[in-house]
Scaffold this motif. Sequence first.
Motif, short mmCIF file in Angstrom:
data_model
loop_
_atom_site.label_atom_id
_atom_site.label_comp_id
_atom_site.label_asym_id
_atom_site.label_seq_id
_atom_site.Cartn_x
_atom_site.Cartn_y
_atom_site.Cartn_z
N ASP A 154 0.82 -1.21 0.00
CA ASP A 154 0.00 0.00 0.00
C ASP A 154 0.86 1.26 0.00
OD1 ASP A 154 -2.65 1.38 0.39
OD2 ASP A 154 -1.62 2.04 2.21
N TRP A 155 1.93 1.26 0.78
CA TRP A 155 2.83 2.42 0.83
C TRP A 155 3.49 2.65 -0.52
CZ3 TRP A 155 8.50 2.48 1.28
CH2 TRP A 155 9.01 3.75 1.56
N THR A 156 3.86 1.58 -1.20
CA THR A 156 4.44 1.69 -2.54
C THR A 156 3.43 2.26 -3.52
OG1 THR A 156 5.86 -0.22 -2.05
CG2 THR A 156 5.63 0.41 -4.35
N LEU A 157 2.20 1.78 -3.44
CA LEU A 157 1.14 2.29 -4.32
C LEU A 157 0.94 3.78 -4.11
CD1 LEU A 157 -1.25 1.98 -6.26
CD2 LEU A 157 -2.64 1.25 -4.31
N ARG A 158 0.95 4.24 -2.88
CA ARG A 158 0.74 5.67 -2.61
C ARG A 158 1.89 6.51 -3.19
NH1 ARG A 158 1.11 6.46 2.67
NH2 ARG A 158 1.21 4.31 3.40
N GLN A 159 3.10 5.99 -3.13
CA GLN A 159 4.23 6.72 -3.72
C GLN A 159 4.04 6.88 -5.23
OE1 GLN A 159 8.43 5.97 -2.34
NE2 GLN A 159 7.42 4.20 -1.43
N VAL A 160 3.67 5.78 -5.88
CA VAL A 160 3.53 5.84 -7.34
C VAL A 160 2.39 6.76 -7.74
CG1 VAL A 160 3.14 4.47 -9.42
CG2 VAL A 160 4.53 3.52 -7.57
N LEU A 161 1.27 6.68 -7.02
CA LEU A 161 0.15 7.56 -7.33
C LEU A 161 0.50 9.03 -7.12
CD1 LEU A 161 -2.84 5.53 -5.85
CD2 LEU A 161 -2.45 6.07 -8.26
N ASP A 162 1.41 9.30 -6.20
CA ASP A 162 1.81 10.68 -5.93
C ASP A 162 2.80 11.22 -6.96
OD1 ASP A 162 0.19 10.94 -3.74
OD2 ASP A 162 1.76 10.52 -2.27
N SER A 163 3.40 10.35 -7.76
CA SER A 163 4.35 10.80 -8.77
C SER A 163 3.60 11.33 -10.00
CB SER A 163 5.29 9.67 -9.18
OG SER A 163 6.18 9.37 -8.12
N GLY A 164 4.33 12.02 -10.86
CA GLY A 164 3.71 12.63 -12.03
C GLY A 164 3.32 11.61 -13.10
N VAL A 165 2.25 11.90 -13.81
CA VAL A 165 1.78 10.98 -14.86
C VAL A 165 2.71 10.95 -16.06
CG1 VAL A 165 -0.63 11.22 -14.17
CG2 VAL A 165 0.33 12.78 -15.89
N TYR A 166 3.56 11.97 -16.21
CA TYR A 166 4.40 12.04 -17.40
C TYR A 166 5.49 10.97 -17.42
CZ TYR A 166 2.10 16.57 -17.61
OH TYR A 166 1.16 17.56 -17.65
N ILE A 167 5.75 10.33 -16.29
CA ILE A 167 6.76 9.27 -16.27
C ILE A 167 6.33 8.06 -17.09
CG2 ILE A 167 7.77 9.99 -14.08
CD1 ILE A 167 6.22 7.68 -12.74
N ASP A 168 5.07 7.99 -17.46
CA ASP A 168 4.61 6.87 -18.29
C ASP A 168 5.32 6.86 -19.64
OD1 ASP A 168 2.93 6.66 -16.16
OD2 ASP A 168 1.06 6.87 -17.29
N GLU A 169 5.84 8.00 -20.05
CA GLU A 169 6.59 8.08 -21.30
C GLU A 169 7.75 7.09 -21.31
OE1 GLU A 169 9.20 11.43 -23.79
OE2 GLU A 169 8.01 12.03 -22.05
N LEU A 170 8.27 6.78 -20.13
CA LEU A 170 9.40 5.85 -20.05
C LEU A 170 9.05 4.46 -20.58
CD1 LEU A 170 10.78 6.96 -16.61
CD2 LEU A 170 12.13 6.85 -18.71
N PHE A 171 7.79 4.07 -20.49
CA PHE A 171 7.42 2.75 -20.98
C PHE A 171 7.67 2.63 -22.48
CE2 PHE A 171 4.51 2.64 -17.17
CZ PHE A 171 5.22 1.66 -16.52
N THR A 172 7.40 3.70 -23.22
CA THR A 172 7.67 3.68 -24.65
C THR A 172 9.16 3.53 -24.91
OG1 THR A 172 5.72 5.03 -25.10
CG2 THR A 172 7.43 4.96 -26.80
N ASP A 173 9.97 4.29 -24.17
CA ASP A 173 11.42 4.18 -24.29
C ASP A 173 11.89 2.76 -23.99
OD1 ASP A 173 13.04 6.17 -25.22
OD2 ASP A 173 13.78 6.82 -23.28
N CYS A 174 11.33 2.18 -22.96
CA CYS A 174 11.79 0.86 -22.52
C CYS A 174 11.45 -0.25 -23.50
CB CYS A 174 11.21 0.53 -21.14
SG CYS A 174 11.96 1.46 -19.78
N THR A 175 10.39 -0.06 -24.30
CA THR A 175 10.05 -1.10 -25.27
C THR A 175 11.11 -1.25 -26.35
OG1 THR A 175 8.75 0.45 -26.62
CG2 THR A 175 7.57 -0.80 -24.92
#
Length: 247
Positions: A154-175
């Motif tokens: 739960d603590w990990t989930l709260r950290q991720v939810l508190d981070s910015g949505v723009y980090i999702d761009e990294l998934f495209t890079d990682c592919t």
Amino acid sequence: MKLYREDEGTGRPLLFLHGWGTSGRVWGAQLPEFIRDHRVVTLDLRGCGRSPRPSQGNTIDANVEDLAEVASELGKPVIVGSSIGGLYATELALRHPDLVERVVTVGGPAYWPSTGMLDKVLALREALVTDRAGTLAGWLPNWFAPRTSPALIDWTLRQVLDSGVYIDELFTDCTRYDPRPRLADLSVPITYVHGELDAEIPLEVPRACAALTPGAELIVIDGSGHLPHQERPLAFNAVLRKVLGED
């Protein structure tokens, strides 16, 4: 980019890098142990924790250059990177070997296209747009071994939810990411530390990377999932001491 950092202790510098979406707080079980005889720096990577959250530049290249600036200030630190933090550490050592004493990757790096994970990553990015909270709540337990404390998840989930949505761009890079063709050229010592039960990055990944990297070592932590520094901190700390030649 000016990243949030915490800098404690004196001595041989250690730079700890967290994984996607979390923060430097994930190294809380390592700080009391290592600040006794090291200078320990934890960062919040761009888009995460208490660091800026730019809408552009959430890429592997930009993060590695952020870290090159920090590493140059510290004077050849040992870099300990979890998950995508391990990817950044590996890339930094490949691009700027003069800035790094040693790399310890924890649950990484990965090469998604050839491990059957590409479709999963692409589906995940789409699902994060339509139901971010629900998607993360369903995904994050998979980061941990069975019977992990629900409070840690739960603590990990709260950290991720508190981070910015723009980090999702990294998934495209990682592919598109695959370090294997360049690992033979890695001149910085590297140790791959991996949880025995890691369901995110298969154990075959660090095995393959270690086999391709001159002088590399793979250490498997029994009973741990993707985040052994949090799941089995005492075992992880002992491993890190050994890797540092301080056991």
